[in-house]
Design a protein around this motif. Sequence first.
Motif, PDB file in Angstrom:
ATOM      1  N   GLU A 191       0.836  -1.213   0.000  1.00 17.34           N
ATOM      2  CA  GLU A 191       0.000   0.000   0.000  1.00 17.34           C
ATOM      3  C   GLU A 191       0.858   1.245   0.000  1.00 17.34           C
ATOM      4  O   GLU A 191       1.978   1.248   0.497  1.00 17.34           O
ATOM      5  CB  GLU A 191      -0.917   0.024   1.235  1.00 17.34           C
ATOM      6  N   ARG A 192       0.290   2.310  -0.605  1.00 17.51           N
ATOM      7  CA  ARG A 192       0.959   3.618  -0.638  1.00 17.51           C
ATOM      8  C   ARG A 192       0.308   4.493   0.418  1.00 17.51           C
ATOM      9  O   ARG A 192      -0.921   4.516   0.507  1.00 17.51           O
ATOM     10  CB  ARG A 192       0.735   4.286  -1.988  1.00 17.51           C
ATOM     11  N   HIS A 193       1.095   5.197   1.190  1.00 15.97           N
ATOM     12  CA  HIS A 193       0.519   6.102   2.180  1.00 15.97           C
ATOM     13  C   HIS A 193       1.021   7.523   2.039  1.00 15.97           C
ATOM     14  O   HIS A 193       0.319   8.460   2.354  1.00 15.97           O
ATOM     15  CB  HIS A 193       0.815   5.609   3.606  1.00 15.97           C
ATOM     16  N   ASP A 199       4.936   1.920   0.400  1.00 15.81           N
ATOM     17  CA  ASP A 199       5.905   2.052   1.494  1.00 15.81           C
ATOM     18  C   ASP A 199       5.835   0.883   2.477  1.00 15.81           C
ATOM     19  O   ASP A 199       6.689   0.746   3.355  1.00 15.81           O
ATOM     20  CB  ASP A 199       5.739   3.397   2.226  1.00 15.81           C
ATOM     21  N   VAL A 200       4.803   0.031   2.315  1.00 18.00           N
ATOM     22  CA  VAL A 200       4.679  -1.189   3.118  1.00 18.00           C
ATOM     23  C   VAL A 200       4.330  -2.303   2.133  1.00 18.00           C
ATOM     24  O   VAL A 200       3.414  -2.134   1.322  1.00 18.00           O
ATOM     25  CB  VAL A 200       3.515  -1.072   4.136  1.00 18.00           C
ATOM     26  N   ILE A 215       8.771 -12.207   2.368  1.00 19.77           N
ATOM     27  CA  ILE A 215       9.561 -11.019   2.717  1.00 19.77           C
ATOM     28  C   ILE A 215       8.604  -9.906   3.125  1.00 19.77           C
ATOM     29  O   ILE A 215       7.640  -9.612   2.412  1.00 19.77           O
ATOM     30  CB  ILE A 215      10.396 -10.530   1.504  1.00 19.77           C
ATOM     31  N   ASN A 216       8.859  -9.309   4.266  1.00 18.27           N
ATOM     32  CA  ASN A 216       8.061  -8.187   4.762  1.00 18.27           C
ATOM     33  C   ASN A 216       8.977  -6.963   4.746  1.00 18.27           C
ATOM     34  O   ASN A 216       9.963  -6.905   5.473  1.00 18.27           O
ATOM     35  CB  ASN A 216       7.622  -8.562   6.193  1.00 18.27           C
ATOM     36  N   VAL A 217       8.672  -6.002   3.864  1.00 19.29           N
ATOM     37  CA  VAL A 217       9.501  -4.784   3.780  1.00 19.29           C
ATOM     38  C   VAL A 217       8.638  -3.571   4.086  1.00 19.29           C
ATOM     39  O   VAL A 217       7.483  -3.496   3.647  1.00 19.29           O
ATOM     40  CB  VAL A 217      10.186  -4.648   2.395  1.00 19.29           C
ATOM     41  N   ASN A 218       9.185  -2.611   4.837  1.00 17.61           N
ATOM     42  CA  ASN A 218       8.340  -1.537   5.369  1.00 17.61           C
ATOM     43  C   ASN A 218       9.207  -0.325   5.731  1.00 17.61           C
ATOM     44  O   ASN A 218      10.189  -0.464   6.455  1.00 17.61           O
ATOM     45  CB  ASN A 218       7.649  -2.116   6.630  1.00 17.61           C
ATOM     46  N   GLU A 321       5.786  -6.454  -8.785  1.00 23.41           N
ATOM     47  CA  GLU A 321       5.135  -5.189  -9.148  1.00 23.41           C
ATOM     48  C   GLU A 321       3.781  -5.476  -9.825  1.00 23.41           C
ATOM     49  O   GLU A 321       2.762  -4.871  -9.471  1.00 23.41           O
ATOM     50  CB  GLU A 321       6.064  -4.441 -10.113  1.00 23.41           C
ATOM     51  N   VAL A 322       3.770  -6.427 -10.752  1.00 23.04           N
ATOM     52  CA  VAL A 322       2.528  -6.779 -11.463  1.00 23.04           C
ATOM     53  C   VAL A 322       1.517  -7.328 -10.465  1.00 23.04           C
ATOM     54  O   VAL A 322       0.349  -6.938 -10.448  1.00 23.04           O
ATOM     55  CB  VAL A 322       2.807  -7.830 -12.580  1.00 23.04           C
ATOM     56  N   SER A 323       1.975  -8.230  -9.601  1.00 21.08           N
ATOM     57  CA  SER A 323       1.073  -8.842  -8.621  1.00 21.08           C
ATOM     58  C   SER A 323       0.497  -7.784  -7.679  1.00 21.08           C
ATOM     59  O   SER A 323      -0.699  -7.790  -7.369  1.00 21.08           O
ATOM     60  CB  SER A 323       1.834  -9.914  -7.832  1.00 21.08           C
ATOM     61  N   MET A 324       1.369  -6.862  -7.255  1.00 27.37           N
ATOM     62  CA  MET A 324       0.943  -5.830  -6.297  1.00 27.37           C
ATOM     63  C   MET A 324      -0.124  -4.925  -6.917  1.00 27.37           C
ATOM     64  O   MET A 324      -1.086  -4.542  -6.256  1.00 27.37           O
ATOM     65  CB  MET A 324       2.173  -5.018  -5.880  1.00 27.37           C
ATOM     66  N   GLN A 325       0.042  -4.604  -8.204  1.00 27.97           N
ATOM     67  CA  GLN A 325      -0.945  -3.735  -8.863  1.00 27.97           C
ATOM     68  C   GLN A 325      -2.297  -4.452  -8.986  1.00 27.97           C
ATOM     69  O   GLN A 325      -3.326  -3.830  -9.098  1.00 27.97           O
ATOM     70  CB  GLN A 325      -0.459  -3.259 -10.243  1.00 27.97           C
TER      71      GLN A 325
END
Length: 333
Positions: A191-193, A199-200, A215-218, A321-325
């Motif tokens: 998500e974008r904040h 950013d998360v 992987i958890n990136v934040n 990136e594709v999956s996230m969109q």
Amino acid sequence: MIRVGVIGYGYWGPNIVRNLNSVESTQCAMVCDSSPKALARVRKAYPGMQTVSDCRELLRSPEIDAVAVITPVWTHYELAKQALENGKHVFIEKPFTSSSEQAEELIELAARKGLTIMVDHTFLFTGAVRKIRELTESGSLGDLYYYDSLRVNLGLFQHDVSVIWDLAPHDLSIMDHIIKAEPEAVVATGERHLNGVEDVAFMTIYFPRNVIAHINVNWLSPVKIRTTLIGGQKKMLVWNDLVADEKIRVYDKGVKIASGEGIRDVLVSYRTGDMWAPQIEQLEALHVELDYFARCIMNQETPFNDGHAGLRVVRMLEAAEVSMQKRGELVSL
Ligand SMILES: NC(=O)c1ccc[n+]([C@@H]2O[C@H](COP(=O)([O-])OP(=O)(O)OC[C@H]3O[C@@H](n4cnc5c(N)ncnc54)[C@H](O)[C@@H]3O)[C@@H](O)[C@H]2O)c1
């Protein structure tokens, strides 16, 4: 002696310049940055160092054998391409490029010109990852089950890329190095904040033989955490990169399933043995890596963190990136 010209003296560039000057077989011959403030910092730290604001001067200089590209990812392709076209070897930051097409083109160009590309997957040169690879290669952990990593902190925000492109390359390159299998599919959510990029984010990667990675990136975490769990059939380990001692703890723990007569007679037994913390080399990763860069060039050897390794990471990032969109759709690789 490999004479290196460094482009980019922002956050990471100073570490490259410092290590180039301490490795015996390399020398930082010139630094380029488009920011006058950055160049003033170079001159203060290294009086007498040649500094330029226009990278063309560095890229064409006959006094330089290799170019280190330490600039934001959207500039990587163009700068690396010009370096290769001018006959220079390339040391380039992660992530290698913004797309797999760009990476493929650079790999082809370097091969045609007989030049080396090394992608700065710094973690592969840390004592911790070298130890983890030793443990997986020797079979100590047994068949791998999972790789689960938490890589979170407050900031440093990148403006051009999401937190996945910024932080996940570390884990993706480590996984590529220790799992040594082509990933099959990726699922990512994020998500974008604040400033238009995620950013998360959370990423799951499916490998052959039921190996799964998460992987958890934040960038919005109140605390910095760098903890990775790696589970195998024989042993499991916890790697906490933020502690000075006992960064890696190996647990002789496991689960065994034996089936009895009927379908309900599944017998689960747990094994809880010793924990030990292996000795880890304390050398600075970048020092080891830049020494390896020079040796690969001088001995005409292909580094394991070459353009192909960089491309494999970029492919996973693109799929994420594709999956996230698509809010977590499975993307096959
Ligand atoms: N390997 C690691 O552990 C690690 C750690 C941090 C950053 N990085 C990577 O390093 C790269 C740079 O990150 P950063 O945090 O240092 O960025 P930054 O923005 O702090 O610094 C980049 C510098 O490059 C300069 N620059 C940009 N384009 C230029 C051009 N065309 N010509 C000359 N100078 C130019 C900018 O003026 C700036 O000083 C990124 O790819 C990042 O992913 C890697």
